[in-house]
Motif scaffolding. Structure first.
Motif, PDB file in Angstrom:
ATOM      1  N   LEU A   1       0.821  -1.209   0.000  1.00 21.11           N
ATOM      2  CA  LEU A   1       0.000   0.000   0.000  1.00 21.11           C
ATOM      3  C   LEU A   1       0.856   1.260   0.000  1.00 21.11           C
ATOM      4  CD1 LEU A   1      -2.836  -0.990   2.523  1.00 21.11           C
ATOM      5  CD2 LEU A   1      -2.996  -0.809   0.025  1.00 21.11           C
ATOM      6  N   CYS A   2       1.961   1.229   0.750  1.00 19.09           N
ATOM      7  CA  CYS A   2       2.870   2.382   0.770  1.00 19.09           C
ATOM      8  C   CYS A   2       3.531   2.574  -0.590  1.00 19.09           C
ATOM      9  CB  CYS A   2       3.928   2.193   1.852  1.00 19.09           C
ATOM     10  SG  CYS A   2       3.286   2.308   3.540  1.00 19.09           S
ATOM     11  N   LEU A   3       3.866   1.467  -1.246  1.00 17.91           N
ATOM     12  CA  LEU A   3       4.453   1.551  -2.590  1.00 17.91           C
ATOM     13  C   LEU A   3       3.438   2.137  -3.575  1.00 17.91           C
ATOM     14  CD1 LEU A   3       6.892   0.872  -4.402  1.00 17.91           C
ATOM     15  CD2 LEU A   3       5.855  -1.369  -4.806  1.00 17.91           C
ATOM     16  N   PHE A   4       2.190   1.734  -3.438  1.00 19.09           N
ATOM     17  CA  PHE A   4       1.128   2.272  -4.294  1.00 19.09           C
ATOM     18  C   PHE A   4       1.011   3.781  -4.100  1.00 19.09           C
ATOM     19  CE2 PHE A   4      -3.399   3.410  -4.801  1.00 19.09           C
ATOM     20  CZ  PHE A   4      -3.556   3.103  -6.144  1.00 19.09           C
ATOM     21  N   LEU A   5       1.020   4.227  -2.844  1.00 16.58           N
ATOM     22  CA  LEU A   5       0.932   5.658  -2.557  1.00 16.58           C
ATOM     23  C   LEU A   5       2.141   6.406  -3.127  1.00 16.58           C
ATOM     24  CD1 LEU A   5      -0.430   8.049  -1.198  1.00 16.58           C
ATOM     25  CD2 LEU A   5       0.685   7.392   0.955  1.00 16.58           C
ATOM     26  N   ALA A   6       3.327   5.808  -3.017  1.00 16.77           N
ATOM     27  CA  ALA A   6       4.538   6.445  -3.543  1.00 16.77           C
ATOM     28  C   ALA A   6       4.445   6.651  -5.049  1.00 16.77           C
ATOM     29  CB  ALA A   6       5.767   5.602  -3.197  1.00 16.77           C
ATOM     30  N   TRP A   7       3.892   5.653  -5.756  1.00 17.26           N
ATOM     31  CA  TRP A   7       3.753   5.793  -7.213  1.00 17.26           C
ATOM     32  C   TRP A   7       2.648   6.772  -7.581  1.00 17.26           C
ATOM     33  CZ3 TRP A   7       7.237   5.267 -10.545  1.00 17.26           C
ATOM     34  CH2 TRP A   7       8.216   4.278 -10.432  1.00 17.26           C
ATOM     35  N   ILE A   8       1.610   6.870  -6.755  1.00 17.05           N
ATOM     36  CA  ILE A   8       0.562   7.874  -6.991  1.00 17.05           C
ATOM     37  C   ILE A   8       1.171   9.282  -6.905  1.00 17.05           C
ATOM     38  CG2 ILE A   8      -1.492   8.948  -5.985  1.00 17.05           C
ATOM     39  CD1 ILE A   8      -2.191   6.508  -7.542  1.00 17.05           C
ATOM     40  N   LEU A   9       1.974   9.517  -5.886  1.00 14.18           N
ATOM     41  CA  LEU A   9       2.625  10.824  -5.730  1.00 14.18           C
ATOM     42  C   LEU A   9       3.529  11.128  -6.919  1.00 14.18           C
ATOM     43  CD1 LEU A   9       3.577  10.666  -1.926  1.00 14.18           C
ATOM     44  CD2 LEU A   9       1.773  12.047  -2.979  1.00 14.18           C
ATOM     45  N   THR A  10       4.273  10.120  -7.362  1.00 16.50           N
ATOM     46  CA  THR A  10       5.170  10.316  -8.513  1.00 16.50           C
ATOM     47  C   THR A  10       4.374  10.653  -9.768  1.00 16.50           C
ATOM     48  OG1 THR A  10       6.709   8.700  -7.553  1.00 16.50           O
ATOM     49  CG2 THR A  10       7.004   9.256  -9.875  1.00 16.50           C
TER      50      THR A  10
END
Length: 631
Positions: free
Chosen positions: A217-226
């Protein structure tokens, strides 16, 4: 192939005198008008400098540099690091900025200067993709720690040894525990939190049991921000970097001051500044130093071509290439003082040597810094600020990595520009979604083993090979005289920069830098030994087999594309094909017709179809775009 052959690319004569160039260039940027072929550019000079700084100064300075320094003997690592900066890093940095700014092209299209080696561009895009996949995993750890900092107020969740995940070897002086007589197996609370609670670290790379849903989930959020940062194109990137490139320095200064006030910090600083001369005999130390310079400066992976391609044509590339690398490496050294002062304190608390206080590994930053943060007043506040800082550092680099892939694909493939016109967000979305899925292996319980392997070979070795190839192609095939002439068409005849010009375009790139990189690569192969992560030794199928396949993935693009180009892109005998493929194409040169005229490149016989990405039709630059006569 001599420089003389290349001074008049494809028979196009450069008749413009230096005096005329100097006189005319003063007003040219002010008179540029928006036109169909004009590329978006940075709003201000500061946006480019901060983007380069934000791209170069990233997690590598706070995450990768400290653990390499810790693994390779502390202060001894600084010696090869500085040598590689001066004699390899800065010249490569200058060459990449020059090519990008002069042509306003991404890292694939820029190789119109020597079309046979266009595979270098594809290799750089491949490398940026491989790095982005695992780099955002480190950013996802920062996201995890940021959220976790809110969960145990007014303390932090990695404080103390009374949690379900702690082992009998855990020791924290704040728990009023008695120091065990045998300190050889002691682990800190912050180390167990990272390895056991966050990662649930398994026993090896082949011991994959579960996908860590919290990290996913944290990785998903990181890619959303990117994705959100990239989707608005270069204009939004320029605004974001005002924050992402400056905020980390404030937090780093605060942590350094706090670290120096902790007992035992002086021992950590002493370890950091002392040099173990014996370890300099190891090939891995020199390889790690060279790879860290490329990684830290973000050289040889295409990003610098891209950010420079949005520059004004007459931007002073000399100043940029001198200041940014020095600031970047100074940041790494500065961050080193922070982390080693904390390691000195941890060694003092556990009665161990600094070199033994934690397992040297890729997660060192997520052990040492949380330990220091937990000892600050109002520790949750500082932890939140610190990990937000790590997120901004990662975001600053990831923005350019993804933009490198996006821009290069748009520049190279006209079908993407025509089919996706009006929906530019679609390509960044597809790229970010693909990278997110490919990063799943890194958020399993064996993820850190995969991440370390990919970081050491897919990034480290590949960067050195691509960097060496780029130096040789630009200085010996395209020719350093042509490079120097292109630079002078942008910045004029700056006599005060004469020796710096020779340093960056001739002396070092032609002789010292290739020699050093060749020496490091050959020495590393001769002295090769499988890598380890702490006490863990990788199995044979992982290192060397899989490791070297990853290392050669990006660099193999050079060979494969060269064969493809000779077979399908050229005509005539083999010697004619080879000779033509080593000459600049008609489309090589500045993007805007105004600047092509200044630099002595053809605008009357080259058609828009020759130029490829400008637009359809057989009309020439001179027929379509009004070109001011500067002669």
């Amino acid at each position: 192939m001599t420089d003389k052959n290349l001074n008049e690319p494809n028979g196009m004569e450069r008749t413009k005198s230096d005096a005329e160039l100097i006189e005319h260039m003063k007003d040219v940027d002010k008179e540029e008008e928006e036109s169909p072929e004009q590329r978006a550019s940075w709003g201000r000079k500061a946006e480019f400098v901060l983007s380069c700084l934000g791209y170069a100064v990233g997690l590598g300075n706070l995450w990768r540099f400290p653990y390499l320094c810790y693994t390779n003997g502390g202060g001894a690592f600084l010696i090869p690091y500085c040598i590689m900066l001066i004699f390899v890093g800065m010249p490569v940095f200058f060459i990449e900025l020059t090519l990008g700014q002069f042509s306003s092209q991404g890292c694939i299209a820029v190789w119109k200067c020597v079309p046979l080696f266009k595979g270098l561009g594809y290799g750089m895009v491949s490398l940026s993709s491989l790095v982005a996949i695992y780099y955002n995993v480190v950013m996802c750890w920062s996201v995890f720690y940021t959220i976790a900092s809110f969960t145990d107020l007014p303390s932090l969740p990695w404080v103390g040894c009374g949690n379900d995940w702690n082992t009998p070897n855990c020791y924290d002086d704040r728990d009023n525990m008695t120091m065990p007589q045998d300190t050889s197996n002691i682990t800190s609370a912050s180390e167990e939190y990272f390895n056991i609670y966050v990662l649930n670290k398994s026993d090896g790379i082949d011991d994959v049991n579960e996908l860590r849903w919290t990290l996913t989930l944290c990785l998903f959020l990181a890619w959303i921000l990117t994705f959100l940062a990239v989707v608005k194109s270069i204009k939004s990137v320029g605004k974001v970097v005002y924050f992402t490139a400056t905020f980390p320095y404030i937090v780093l200064l605060i942590l350094l001051v706090r670290g120096l006030t902790l007992p035992g910090s002086s021992e950590g600083i002493k370890f950091y500044m002392s040099a173990d001369w014996e370890i300099l005999k190891s090939a891995r130390v020199w390889k790690d130093a060279a790879a860290q310079i490329f990684f830290s400066l973000s050289a040889a992976n295409g990003g610098l071509h891209v950010v420079a391609s949005y520059n004004k044509f007459h931007n002073n590339v000399y100043l940029d290439a001198a200041i940014i690398p020095i600031l970047n490496c100074a940041t790494s050294v500065f961050a080193g003082f922070s982390i080693f002062s904390i390691l000195g304190f941890m060694a003092y608390e556990t009665n161990q040597e600094v070199s033994e206080v934690v397992d040297s590994g890729i997660g060192l930053t997520f052990i040492a810094y949380p330990e220091a943060l937990s000892r600050l007043p109002i520790s949750p506040l500082w932890a939140i600020l610190f990990f937000i800082m790590l997120m901004t550092l990662g975001l600053g680099s990831l923005i350019v990595m993804v933009e490198t892939v996006v821009t290069s694909l748009y520049d190279e493939f006209e079908v993407l520009r025509t089919k996706l016109k009006g929906v530019r967000w679609l390509l960044p979305f597809v790229i970010c979604a693909t990278f997110f899925l490919l990063g799943f292996v890194h958020v399993t319980d064996a993820g850190i083993y995969w991440l370390a392997l990919q970081d050491n070979y897919a990034a480290g070795i590949s960067m050195l090979i691509l960097g060496l190839a780029e130096l040789l192609v630009v200085t010996y095939v395209y020719g350093f005289r042509n490079l120097l002439r292109d630079v002078r068409s942008m910045v004029g005849d700056r006599s005060k920069c004469y020796w710096y010009m020779l340093y960056t375009t001739a002396i070092v790139p032609m002789f010292l830098a290739p020699f050093l990189l060749t020496f490091v690569l050959v020495y590393f192969i001769i002295d090769y030994s499988p890598m380890s992560l702490g006490d863990y030794e990788y199995p044979y199928w992982a290192d060397p087999v899989l490791a070297w396949l990853m290392a050669m993935a990006a660099s193999s693009c050079i060979v494969f594309y060269a064969l493809y180009h000779l077979c399908y892109k050229e005509e005539g005998s083999f010697s004619e094909r080879l000779r033509n493929s080593l000459k600049p194409t008609k489309a090589w040169g500045p993007l805007l017709a105004e600047h092509r005229k200044e630099a002595g490149y053809d605008t009357d016989t080259i058609s828009l179809r020759d130029f490829g990405h400008v637009g359809p039709g057989d009309k020439t630059f001179g027929e379509v775009y009004k070109v001011k006569d500067v002669a």
